[in-house]
Write an enzyme that holds these catalytic residues in place. Structure first.
Site, PDB file in Angstrom:
ATOM      1  N   GLU A  13       3.118  40.054  -8.868  1.00  0.00           N
ATOM      2  CA  GLU A  13       1.775  39.660  -9.285  1.00  0.00           C
ATOM      3  C   GLU A  13       0.929  40.898  -9.561  1.00  0.00           C
ATOM      4  O   GLU A  13       0.886  41.822  -8.748  1.00  0.00           O
ATOM      5  CB  GLU A  13       1.123  38.824  -8.177  1.00  0.00           C
ATOM      6  CG  GLU A  13      -0.322  38.451  -8.441  1.00  0.00           C
ATOM      7  CD  GLU A  13      -0.944  37.752  -7.241  1.00  0.00           C
ATOM      8  OE1 GLU A  13      -0.683  36.548  -7.070  1.00  0.00           O
ATOM      9  OE2 GLU A  13      -1.669  38.408  -6.474  1.00  0.00           O
TER      10      GLU A  13
ATOM     11  N   ARG B 189       0.819  -1.210   0.000  1.00  0.00           N
ATOM     12  CA  ARG B 189       0.000   0.000   0.000  1.00  0.00           C
ATOM     13  C   ARG B 189       0.853   1.261   0.000  1.00  0.00           C
ATOM     14  O   ARG B 189       0.550   2.225  -0.713  1.00  0.00           O
ATOM     15  CB  ARG B 189      -0.948  -0.012   1.196  1.00  0.00           C
ATOM     16  CG  ARG B 189      -1.834   1.226   1.348  1.00  0.00           C
ATOM     17  CD  ARG B 189      -2.432   1.747   0.060  1.00  0.00           C
ATOM     18  NE  ARG B 189      -3.095   0.728  -0.732  1.00  0.00           N
ATOM     19  CZ  ARG B 189      -3.370   0.839  -2.019  1.00  0.00           C
ATOM     20  NH1 ARG B 189      -2.995   1.923  -2.697  1.00  0.00           N
ATOM     21  NH2 ARG B 189      -3.982  -0.122  -2.669  1.00  0.00           N
TER      22      ARG B 189
ATOM     23  N   LYS C 137       3.264  39.352  -3.983  1.00  0.00           N
ATOM     24  CA  LYS C 137       1.854  39.070  -4.224  1.00  0.00           C
ATOM     25  C   LYS C 137       0.978  40.199  -3.672  1.00  0.00           C
ATOM     26  O   LYS C 137       1.484  41.196  -3.146  1.00  0.00           O
ATOM     27  CB  LYS C 137       1.492  37.718  -3.616  1.00  0.00           C
ATOM     28  CG  LYS C 137       2.240  36.562  -4.304  1.00  0.00           C
ATOM     29  CD  LYS C 137       1.904  35.221  -3.723  1.00  0.00           C
ATOM     30  CE  LYS C 137       0.482  34.775  -3.994  1.00  0.00           C
ATOM     31  NZ  LYS C 137       0.247  34.557  -5.442  1.00  0.00           N
TER      32      LYS C 137
ATOM     33  N   LYS D 196       1.602  24.956  -4.074  1.00  0.00           N
ATOM     34  CA  LYS D 196       0.398  24.307  -3.532  1.00  0.00           C
ATOM     35  C   LYS D 196       0.595  22.796  -3.551  1.00  0.00           C
ATOM     36  O   LYS D 196      -0.002  22.071  -4.346  1.00  0.00           O
ATOM     37  CB  LYS D 196      -0.832  24.730  -4.339  1.00  0.00           C
ATOM     38  CG  LYS D 196      -1.126  26.220  -4.236  1.00  0.00           C
ATOM     39  CD  LYS D 196      -2.285  26.628  -5.127  1.00  0.00           C
ATOM     40  CE  LYS D 196      -2.523  28.129  -5.051  1.00  0.00           C
ATOM     41  NZ  LYS D 196      -3.601  28.587  -5.968  1.00  0.00           N
TER      42      LYS D 196
ATOM     43  N   ASP E  42      -2.471  37.523 -12.957  1.00  0.00           N
ATOM     44  CA  ASP E  42      -3.369  36.709 -12.132  1.00  0.00           C
ATOM     45  C   ASP E  42      -4.832  36.884 -12.507  1.00  0.00           C
ATOM     46  O   ASP E  42      -5.353  38.002 -12.523  1.00  0.00           O
ATOM     47  CB  ASP E  42      -3.179  37.073 -10.658  1.00  0.00           C
ATOM     48  CG  ASP E  42      -3.872  36.092  -9.726  1.00  0.00           C
ATOM     49  OD1 ASP E  42      -3.762  34.879  -9.961  1.00  0.00           O
ATOM     50  OD2 ASP E  42      -4.521  36.545  -8.773  1.00  0.00           O
TER      51      ASP E  42
END
Length: 284
Positions: free
Chosen positions: A200, A103, A170, A138, A221
């Site tokens: 960004e 597994r 950002k 992410k 973005d």
């Protein structure tokens, strides 16, 4: 494909932790009760659906950390396309070890092959354009290096690996700094000579302001296709352009057609479905 494997020293802690989580306090009660100690088994890792393979080194480590006498003969290397029913590798050795590690090995292999397969689907969709498919931060905590490796196995490229290998300004950085101009100026004053700066923007007005300060890259973005096309024309090669924001397979080609340099997609690592891979017993 020229895909360099990750060093075993990076992979072993991940696999060891996964095995310990599964073995718990008493080991594999089921296998130890049913399978004779000295039983030898031959099994195959086979694809239950079409896709791209990634993660074989982690699978091999899972088996061999349980018993060094397990052998794996690879038929389809990482980065290879496999058809439904095709054998990826043969795994043979002590049956208990194979079943105990099964597994864990399949979890890594199916997850990473799923990422590689999803990446390849985007890469193929935009193959007539210059844009590269890149991943983001992410990622699953603890698995960033191997998930980004899987993106490369699928023909994609990697964005920054962490907060420490580039400056990406950002929206919240801009808000706290009081605007794009002071944010970029502070970043440039702090950055070393090898550190690139990306900013960004989500409007063409912001883009116009950012261009006056010559960042290395600009993240466009959540812009529409028309806005992206206009943005690329405004940049005119003065910076790397990156399109980002909920980009799907269906819209990837339209975005690539705007002539952006990069298309960054977070779901490749955080939400790509697994590639269904099974371990089948073939005999003693």
């Amino acid at each position: 494909m020229n895909l360099s494997p990750l060093p075993a020293i990076m992979l072993e802690p991940l696999v060891r932790a996964a095995l310990l989580e599964d073995l718990g306090r008493a080991g594999d009660l089921t296998t130890d009760a049913i399978v004779p100690k000295n039983h030898h088994a031959t099994t195959v890792l086979s694809a239950r659906q079409k896709g791209i393979v990634a993660g074989l080194d982690l699978g091999m480590l899972a088996f061999r950390l349980i018993d060094q006498n397990v052998d794996m003969t690879v038929e389809r290397q990482d980065g290879s396309e496999v058809a439904q029913g095709e054998i990826i590798a043969t795994v043979s050795g002590p049956a208990r070890a194979i079943l105990t590690a099964e597994r864990t090995a399949l979890n890594f292999l199916s997850h990473l092959s799923g990422i590689a397969t999803a990446t390849a689907s985007i890469v193929n969709a935009i193959r007539e354009y210059k844009a590269k498919v890149v991943c983001t931060r992410k990622t699953t905590p603890g698995l960033r290096a191997v998930e980004k490796y899987a993106v490369r196995a699928g023909g994609g490229s990697n964005h920054r690996f962490g907060l420490d290998d580039a400056i990406l300004i950002k929206d919240n950085h801009i808000a706290i700094a009081g605007g794009i101009r002071p944010a970029i100026k502070r970043a440039r004053a702090s950055a070393g000579h090898l550190v690139k700066i990306e900013v960004e923007v989500d409007t063409l007005t912001q883009l116009e302001e950012a261009l006056t300060l010559a960042p290395d890259a600009i993240l466009l973005d959540n812009m529409s296709v028309d806005e992206l096309r206009h943005a690329v024309a405004m940049v005119a090669g003065r910076a790397i352009t990156e399109a980002s924001g909920r980009i799907t397979l269906d819209m990837a080609a339209q975005i690539a057609a705007t002539r952006v340099d990069l298309i960054s997609i977070g779901w490749l690592t955080h939400s790509a479905p697994i590639l269904d891979i099974g371990l089948d017993y073939r005999g003693s």
